[in-house]
Design a protein around this motif. Structure first.
Motif, PDB file in Angstrom:
ATOM      1  N   GLU A 123       0.751  -1.182   0.096  1.00  0.00           N
ATOM      2  CA  GLU A 123      -0.032   0.002  -0.043  1.00  0.00           C
ATOM      3  C   GLU A 123       0.921   1.230  -0.025  1.00  0.00           C
ATOM      4  O   GLU A 123       0.650   2.252  -0.640  1.00  0.00           O
ATOM      5  N   LYS A 124       1.979   1.060   0.772  1.00  0.00           N
ATOM      6  CA  LYS A 124       2.822   2.259   0.850  1.00  0.00           C
ATOM      7  C   LYS A 124       3.451   2.413  -0.505  1.00  0.00           C
ATOM      8  O   LYS A 124       3.738   3.631  -1.027  1.00  0.00           O
TER       9      LYS A 124
ATOM     10  N   GLU B 296       0.968   3.897  -3.094  1.00  0.00           N
ATOM     11  CA  GLU B 296       0.934   5.645  -2.840  1.00  0.00           C
ATOM     12  C   GLU B 296       2.116   6.387  -3.444  1.00  0.00           C
ATOM     13  O   GLU B 296       1.981   7.329  -4.268  1.00  0.00           O
ATOM     14  N   LYS B 297       3.318   5.819  -3.253  1.00  0.00           N
ATOM     15  CA  LYS B 297       4.395   6.440  -4.078  1.00  0.00           C
ATOM     16  C   LYS B 297       4.722   6.434  -5.326  1.00  0.00           C
ATOM     17  O   LYS B 297       4.862   7.425  -6.085  1.00  0.00           O
TER      18      LYS B 297
ATOM     19  N   GLN C  36       2.103   8.749  -7.574  1.00  0.00           N
ATOM     20  CA  GLN C  36       2.679  10.135  -7.545  1.00  0.00           C
ATOM     21  C   GLN C  36       3.770  10.061  -8.713  1.00  0.00           C
ATOM     22  O   GLN C  36       3.988  11.084  -9.414  1.00  0.00           O
TER      23      GLN C  36
END
Length: 363
Positions: free
Chosen positions: A187-188, A191-192, A195
């Protein structure tokens, strides 16, 4: 060639043996030119197929207005474009390295830093469930690879990162720590990645345009090659025409003169030719007499003013053309006869079926 020899005059006399040898040389040369023309036809077919594939019809004006860039210049431009694209990808990989470091330095990353110790942990069914093992250490080595074995595109790194998490979640139970650590880390990472994704998409658009340009340039290179082939073919065809004309004149020199009756027969035969063959006749006459108006509304061919080579050309052309006409007519008659017979058989079969239905007793 046999017909030509049958029409040869009787002037051989005492030198008949030398005359025969000379005829054999001519016959041999005719065979050589025939093979030559056949090879030219194969090359021409290849060129025609290429131009047909790009929607160009070969003709007298096919090269007009078509600018072909130098092959070396195209190759240099392609090499420069590839180098620039490689540098852009290196920049993307360097930027992705920041995301990679953040993920691998996370407190949940430690189980995935090295390949799974299958034997040490006694995971005997691991390779039955996991097709392609992956870990962050392997990804790091691939990212730093400089021997041609490293990643070529940042999307390859992205796929392997996901594979690390998916493998852990597929093999381990949902309640296990490893499963939850992989899920949290994924999930982390997503998210990155969200972007970072616009930069990747922009690069993909640039690459798509460059791929289109490369394909167009490859077509130009191939076209340049075929244009050269076309020019060479034109020169060879002109050469072949010249050789055939020499052979024709050698043969005619040994032929008797066309008689008045033969001239009359040729004239009458012209009336039986198709419009297409008549155009070829006019071309033969125009070749011998450049002042001949072959495209006038009304054309008269004066047999008495034509030279012997032209008369012989007309004689053999008319003979072959009429033979082909008769052959085509017979083929058409045979085809019509077969179709008529098939139609009759079908009609008879239909009538018999109708009779059976009529005679069938009612239940």
């Amino acid at each position: 060639m046999a017909d030509s020899e049958a029409e040869l005059g009787h002037a051989a006399g005492e030198n008949s043996q030398g005359f025969t040898v000379d005829n054999e040389c001519i016959s041999k040369r005719v065979d050589e030119v025939k093979n030559w023309v056949d090879s030219l036809a194969d090359k021409l077919k290849e060129v025609e197929e290429f131009y047909a594939s790009i929607g160009v019809t070969i003709g007298k004006d096919s090269e007009k207005g078509r600018h072909v860039v130098g092959i070396r210049k195209i190759q240099q431009e392609a090499a420069r474009r590839d180098a620039v694209a490689a540098k852009r990808m290196q920049d993307l990989m360097r930027q992705f390295g920041s995301i990679f470091r953040q993920i691998t330095q996370h407190k949940c990353a430690w189980p995935f830093m090295q390949p799974v110790n299958v034997e040490g942990l006694g995971l005997h069914d691991y390779f039955e469930i996991i097709d392609k093992p992956m870990d962050f250490g392997t990804i790091k080595n691939q990212m730093e690879g400089k021997d041609g074995t490293g990643y070529k595109h940042v999307m390859q790194v992205y796929a392997d990162m996901l594979l690390v998490f998916e493998n852990a979640m597929n093999y381990n139970e949902e309640s296990s720590d490893v499963y939850n650590m992989a899920k949290k880390l994924m999930e982390k990472f997503e998210e990155k990645w969200a972007q970072f994704l616009p930069k990747v998409q922009e690069e993909e658009k640039i690459r798509e345009e460059e791929a289109k340009q490369a394909a167009a340039e490859a077509l130009l290179v191939k076209e340049a090659s075929h244009i050269k082939t076309t020019r060479d073919l034109c020169n060879e065809i002109c050469h072949a025409d010249g050789e055939l004309e020499k052979l024709m004149r050698k043969v005619v020199e040994r032929c008797r003169k066309i008689t008045t009756e033969e001239k009359r027969s040729i004239g009458l035969a012209l009336l039986k030719l198709s419009p297409e063959d008549l155009q070829k006749v006019l071309a033969i006459v125009a070749q011998a007499d450049p002042s001949f108006q072959s495209r006038a509304e009304e054309v008269n061919i004066e047999m008495d003013v034509l030279d012997e080579p032209t008369l012989w050309k007309l004689k053999f052309f008319v003979k072959v053309a009429l033979e082909n006409t008769i052959k085509k007519k017979k083929e058409e008659e045979t085809k019509n006869l077969i179709q008529k017979k098939e139609a009759t058989n079908k009609r008879n079969a239909t009538n018999k079926l109708a009779e059976r239905k009529t005679k069938r007793p009612r239940q």
